[in-house]
Design a protein around this motif. Structure first.
Motif, PDB file in Angstrom:
ATOM      1  N   VAL A   1     -29.179  42.918 -27.848  1.00  0.00           N
ATOM      2  CA  VAL A   1     -27.745  42.410 -27.584  1.00  0.00           C
ATOM      3  C   VAL A   1     -27.056  42.131 -28.696  1.00  0.00           C
ATOM      4  CG1 VAL A   1     -26.628  40.315 -26.384  1.00  0.00           C
ATOM      5  CG2 VAL A   1     -28.647  41.306 -25.334  1.00  0.00           C
ATOM      6  N   ILE A   2     -27.201  41.500 -29.690  1.00  0.00           N
ATOM      7  CA  ILE A   2     -26.313  41.563 -31.025  1.00  0.00           C
ATOM      8  C   ILE A   2     -26.095  42.669 -31.432  1.00  0.00           C
ATOM      9  CG2 ILE A   2     -26.482  40.647 -33.226  1.00  0.00           C
ATOM     10  CD1 ILE A   2     -28.283  38.257 -32.474  1.00  0.00           C
ATOM     11  N   GLY A   3     -27.095  43.673 -31.544  1.00  0.00           N
ATOM     12  CA  GLY A   3     -26.741  45.006 -32.274  1.00  0.00           C
ATOM     13  C   GLY A   3     -25.706  45.805 -31.378  1.00  0.00           C
ATOM     14  N   ALA A   4     -25.957  45.662 -30.145  1.00  0.00           N
ATOM     15  CA  ALA A   4     -25.099  46.543 -28.968  1.00  0.00           C
ATOM     16  C   ALA A   4     -23.739  45.776 -29.085  1.00  0.00           C
ATOM     17  CB  ALA A   4     -25.427  46.188 -27.679  1.00  0.00           C
ATOM     18  N   ARG A   5     -23.472  44.396 -29.345  1.00  0.00           N
ATOM     19  CA  ARG A   5     -22.172  43.865 -29.302  1.00  0.00           C
ATOM     20  C   ARG A   5     -21.361  44.262 -30.600  1.00  0.00           C
ATOM     21  NH1 ARG A   5     -18.277  43.202 -25.919  1.00  0.00           N
ATOM     22  NH2 ARG A   5     -17.005  41.401 -26.285  1.00  0.00           N
ATOM     23  N   ILE A   6     -22.361  44.210 -31.671  1.00  0.00           N
ATOM     24  CA  ILE A   6     -21.715  44.427 -33.005  1.00  0.00           C
ATOM     25  C   ILE A   6     -21.043  45.995 -33.132  1.00  0.00           C
ATOM     26  CG2 ILE A   6     -22.334  44.949 -35.355  1.00  0.00           C
ATOM     27  CD1 ILE A   6     -24.169  42.506 -35.494  1.00  0.00           C
ATOM     28  N   TRP A   7     -21.845  46.770 -32.478  1.00  0.00           N
ATOM     29  CA  TRP A   7     -21.607  48.305 -32.288  1.00  0.00           C
ATOM     30  C   TRP A   7     -20.189  48.378 -31.488  1.00  0.00           C
ATOM     31  CZ3 TRP A   7     -22.079  52.421 -35.150  1.00  0.00           C
ATOM     32  CH2 TRP A   7     -21.739  53.517 -34.477  1.00  0.00           C
ATOM     33  N   HIS A   8     -20.071  48.018 -30.359  1.00  0.00           N
ATOM     34  CA  HIS A   8     -19.013  47.668 -29.614  1.00  0.00           C
ATOM     35  C   HIS A   8     -17.804  47.309 -30.499  1.00  0.00           C
ATOM     36  CE1 HIS A   8     -16.155  47.312 -26.297  1.00  0.00           C
ATOM     37  NE2 HIS A   8     -15.836  46.344 -26.780  1.00  0.00           N
ATOM     38  N   ILE A   9     -18.030  46.118 -31.079  1.00  0.00           N
ATOM     39  CA  ILE A   9     -16.961  45.629 -31.861  1.00  0.00           C
ATOM     40  C   ILE A   9     -16.214  46.568 -33.021  1.00  0.00           C
ATOM     41  CG2 ILE A   9     -16.117  43.743 -33.525  1.00  0.00           C
ATOM     42  CD1 ILE A   9     -17.814  41.843 -31.793  1.00  0.00           C
ATOM     43  N   LEU A  10     -17.320  47.158 -33.790  1.00  0.00           N
ATOM     44  CA  LEU A  10     -16.971  48.124 -34.600  1.00  0.00           C
ATOM     45  C   LEU A  10     -16.336  49.160 -34.222  1.00  0.00           C
ATOM     46  CD1 LEU A  10     -19.906  47.463 -37.286  1.00  0.00           C
ATOM     47  CD2 LEU A  10     -17.677  46.600 -37.347  1.00  0.00           C
ATOM     48  N   THR A  11     -16.872  49.678 -32.874  1.00  0.00           N
ATOM     49  CA  THR A  11     -16.233  51.122 -32.271  1.00  0.00           C
ATOM     50  C   THR A  11     -15.727  50.761 -31.088  1.00  0.00           C
ATOM     51  OG1 THR A  11     -18.483  51.687 -31.635  1.00  0.00           O
ATOM     52  CG2 THR A  11     -18.134  52.179 -33.686  1.00  0.00           C
ATOM     53  N   PRO A  12     -14.508  50.184 -31.012  1.00  0.00           N
ATOM     54  CA  PRO A  12     -13.738  49.877 -29.718  1.00  0.00           C
ATOM     55  C   PRO A  12     -13.573  51.159 -28.897  1.00  0.00           C
ATOM     56  CG  PRO A  12     -12.521  49.266 -31.324  1.00  0.00           C
ATOM     57  CD  PRO A  12     -13.932  49.717 -32.051  1.00  0.00           C
ATOM     58  N   PRO A  13     -13.860  51.328 -27.789  1.00  0.00           N
ATOM     59  CA  PRO A  13     -13.260  52.396 -26.991  1.00  0.00           C
ATOM     60  C   PRO A  13     -11.604  52.477 -27.098  1.00  0.00           C
ATOM     61  CG  PRO A  13     -13.892  51.008 -25.445  1.00  0.00           C
ATOM     62  CD  PRO A  13     -14.288  50.377 -26.608  1.00  0.00           C
ATOM     63  N   ALA A  14     -11.134  53.843 -26.669  1.00  0.00           N
ATOM     64  CA  ALA A  14      -9.889  54.120 -26.521  1.00  0.00           C
ATOM     65  C   ALA A  14      -9.013  53.180 -25.668  1.00  0.00           C
ATOM     66  CB  ALA A  14      -9.528  55.555 -26.143  1.00  0.00           C
ATOM     67  N   SER A  15      -9.404  52.933 -24.688  1.00  0.00           N
ATOM     68  CA  SER A  15      -8.864  51.917 -23.666  1.00  0.00           C
ATOM     69  C   SER A  15      -8.573  50.517 -24.033  1.00  0.00           C
ATOM     70  CB  SER A  15      -9.539  51.810 -22.282  1.00  0.00           C
ATOM     71  OG  SER A  15     -11.009  51.247 -22.581  1.00  0.00           O
TER      72      SER A  15
END
Length: 291
Positions: free
Chosen positions: A56-70
């Motif tokens: 979960v921590i890794g998944a959230r960090i990846w999302h924070i570092l690579t936010p989608p275009a929307s």
């Protein structure tokens, strides 16, 4: 679309519930695979909390570092998350990146395995089919949050995306490719494929091969799906997910080939030894009268 159930002051979000169902299914499948291989099944429950937390921590960090275009369009960038810590941890709203989940979970288990003296490769192979099953189930959380969809389409299985969840340039389109569904179905097939390898080629596998196979099959599929995806994650003008996927697939394939590079057979080794013995004998029989 209803995204949760209110129980007094609390809200049970379907997204989180689906993720947890996926985790449980993954753990159950891993338990039976470990039991089939006569391994200590207590390891599954003992490490589950740490692996899930790391994932979960890794998944959230990846999302924070690579936010989608929307999200970027709305001003929700990496800098925004860094300055709004409460939003950064609001995983119930979505935003869990699969690459980070796999990396975080794998790192957590690697540390656990080192401390317990376990073979990381052996257990990673046990977990690989369950990982695919967990993804297959977890992707339905994206359906609830109306995310992970592809280009507009009128195909019979297209899904309707509410205007609030559409990209601004596609407001006039209502139906889209259900990428979450494509990935869910693929992961079910991938799970079966990994289980097949574990059983069919058990005598030829090196510990870690099945996990490396997962790191080839899923990334290749994800790489291809990124061509259909609208809400991409760009870092420096590069599609972060697509680029990472192809790198992981190539490196993993290279590792499998390197690990299984041809070794001389016992007969070949014997022939080489005989040739060496002949050379030694010839050297011994050399005429040394001139010395």
């Amino acid at each position: 679309m209803i995204t949760g159930i209110k129980i007094g002051p609390l809200t049970l979000n379907f997204y989180g519930l689906i993720i947890m169902i996926g985790v449980i299914a993954a753990a159950v499948l891993s338990y039976f695979e470990a039991k089939r291989r006569h391994l200590n099944t207590d390891v599954i429950m003992d490490c589950l909390t740490w692996v899930v937390l790391g994932g979960v921590i890794g998944a959230r960090i990846w999302h924070i570092l690579t936010p989608p275009a929307s999200h970027v369009e709305q001003g929700i960038t990496t800098l925004y998350y860094l300055t709004h810590p409460l939003d950064a941890i609001a995983i119930w709203r979505g935003g869990l990146g699969i690459p980070g989940a796999v990396a975080g979970g794998a790192l957590a288990f690697y540390i656990y395995a080192r401390k317990r003296g376990l073979s990381f490769g052996l257990w990673a192979d046990v977990f690989a089919p369950g990982l695919a099953l967990g993804q297959a189930i977890g992707r339905w959380g994206n359906f609830i949050n109306q995310e992970v969809y592809g280009r507009p389409t009128n195909l019979p299985w297209a899904i309707t995306i509410d205007p609030a969840h559409r990209l601004s340039e596609f407001m006039e389109y209502a139906t889209y490719h259900p990428l979450f569904l494509y990935e869910s179905l693929f992961n079910l097939v991938n799970m079966g494929f990994l289980l097949f390898i574990l059983r069919k080629y058990s005598d030829k596998l090196i510990n870690g091969d099945v996990f490396l196979t997962y790191l080839i099959t899923y990334p290749i599929f994800r790489f291809l799906m990124e061509f259909l995806r609208l809400d991409k994650s760009y870092v420096g003008g590069i599609n972060a997910n697509q680029t990472l996927m192809i790198v992981i697939a190539v490196v993993s394939a290279g590792l499998i080939l390197w690990r299984h590079r041809k070794q001389p057979s016992a007969e070949e080794k014997g022939n080489v030894q005989l040739e060496n013995d002949d050379v030694d004998e010839d050297v011994t029989n050399l005429d040394t009268s001139d010395e």
